[in-house]
Design an enzyme around this catalytic site. Sequence first.
Site, mmCIF file in Angstrom:
data_model
loop_
_atom_site.group_PDB
_atom_site.id
_atom_site.type_symbol
_atom_site.label_atom_id
_atom_site.label_comp_id
_atom_site.label_asym_id
_atom_site.label_seq_id
_atom_site.Cartn_x
_atom_site.Cartn_y
_atom_site.Cartn_z
ATOM 1 N N ILE A 1 0.847 -1.200 0.000
ATOM 2 C CA ILE A 1 0.000 0.000 0.000
ATOM 3 C C ILE A 1 0.881 1.248 0.000
ATOM 4 C CG2 ILE A 1 -1.725 1.323 1.282
ATOM 5 C CD1 ILE A 1 -2.731 -1.339 2.450
ATOM 6 N N GLN B 1 2.371 1.855 -3.437
ATOM 7 C CA GLN B 1 1.381 2.369 -4.379
ATOM 8 C C GLN B 1 1.087 3.839 -4.102
ATOM 9 O OE1 GLN B 1 -0.032 1.413 -7.090
ATOM 10 N NE2 GLN B 1 -1.562 3.035 -7.248
ATOM 11 N N GLU B 2 1.070 4.204 -2.833
ATOM 12 C CA GLU B 2 0.724 5.573 -2.467
ATOM 13 C C GLU B 2 1.859 6.565 -2.736
ATOM 14 O OE1 GLU B 2 -2.157 6.371 -2.088
ATOM 15 O OE2 GLU B 2 -3.208 5.566 -0.355
ATOM 16 N N SER B 3 3.090 6.201 -2.393
ATOM 17 C CA SER B 3 4.168 7.194 -2.449
ATOM 18 C C SER B 3 5.482 6.676 -3.010
ATOM 19 C CB SER B 3 4.442 7.718 -1.035
ATOM 20 O OG SER B 3 5.055 6.697 -0.247
ATOM 21 N N TYR C 1 -10.316 1.958 0.995
ATOM 22 C CA TYR C 1 -9.181 2.798 1.399
ATOM 23 C C TYR C 1 -8.920 3.864 0.342
ATOM 24 C CZ TYR C 1 -4.380 3.721 3.153
ATOM 25 O OH TYR C 1 -3.234 4.287 3.650
#
Length: 498
Positions: free
Chosen positions: A310, A313-315, A384
């Site tokens: 996660i 994928q986010e940063s 999310y």
Amino acid sequence: MFFKPDFRPRCAKWLIATGLFLMLGACVEKPTTLERVKEDGVLRVITRNSPATYFQDRNGETGFEYELVKRFADDLGVELKIETADNLDDLFDQMNKPGGPVLGAAGLIETPLRKQQARFSHSYLEVTPQVVYRNGQSRPTDPGDLVGKRIVVLKGSAHAEQLAALKAQNPGIQYEESDAVEVVDLLRMVDEGQIDLTLVDSNELAMNQVYFPNVRVAFDLGEARAQRWAVAPGEDNSLLNEINAYLDKVEKNGTLQRLKDRYYGHVDVLGYVGAYTFAQHLQERLPKYEKHFQTSAKKEQVDWRLLAAIGYQESMWQPTVTSKTGVRGLMMLTQNTAQAMGVSNRLDARQSIQGGAKYFAYIKDQLDDSIKEPDRTWLALASYNIGSGHLEDARKLAQNEGLNPDKWLDVKKMLPRLAQKKWYSKTRYGYARGGEPVHFVANIRRYYDILTWVTQPQLEGSQVADGNLHVPGVDKTQPPVPPASPVPSSSSTDESPL
């Protein structure tokens, strides 16, 4: 003169009785293969040890073939006993031995030679044989280009039969068969330039390509072919008929499609650049935050590798990033979410990871009890990304369409509709960029797969943290242009409420 009793009548009666007993015994029917399996309470299955078939991770046995055959054993009400073959020839040899495994489940292709060794079930998966080569080398475009190349394939494979047929037409084609390797080994050999070419099925290439981003498809060698299970030729039809009925059933009720989606529905989301970049970041960035992921994941009862996926994928594991929409930090939390999760500084990696773990666990816990794993995890990821309200809208759309609102495979079909007025006008929460969570979940699943693979028990310890983990396919001499990433913030604090 002594009396001599006459035993002939008794003897005759005894012989007659014995004969009748033997005749009656001969009339007793031998139990069928299926009956023997049920009486023994065990289904003995032989397979290959590979990512596409069967392997063990820290959670136990897994793999597409394993899950499919495990459900079959459960249907029969028997225990599943898995045996692994040294190679494909060994697989068929073991099946044909008296008392050997009764079923072969290893992504098998029915070929003229194999028809002499086994009988095959209905199809459950279609794959295409593909010639692969190393990026930067001359790309073959047809079978004639195989001449003069060093080619290695699995011994006893359907690919070896294909190459034998080609060689009969063009003797210049030379190839080797090896029983000391698996598909992953062949791809690594191509990736590292040890061999020029190999031949693999499209599903196995798709599952493994990300580990070997220098490996490319040259061309498809023939049409798509069906994968099937196999039973020994000398057995009766009882088990084969039961297998076919089972495969037909799981095809109709959607179980087979859900398994395909679980193992293959997300494997092609990374291109060469994405795979290359992720492989680099595994060594250069993850070690800095791995302990934070592990600590927070343990506290919230989440797999740390999922949490790390996660975060990537986010940063892309960058702690000081800010998006145009105002989300910030390694887990890209909004200001409201950060406050709710007790995060005072979103740009602090430890706090961000703690907040993200807590938030994901909270979302997952809020889902309906009717949603089971693994769908619970995938739907929680979608929530999310897009929010629980929009997820519920998509679930209701799925239910209205006669689909299962508890299954990710069905809900992900509905999410893109949230961007279409025809559909979002009928929902409670209205418009949403519904395609985003579909890609969000697919990417995370792929990153999670890779993290799971490189942190298998034999790779555990400090290899990742120490930067010693070998990630195949990373050639730092000529890196490609990386994909766009969030803009790093110049500030190391979180003073501005965005």
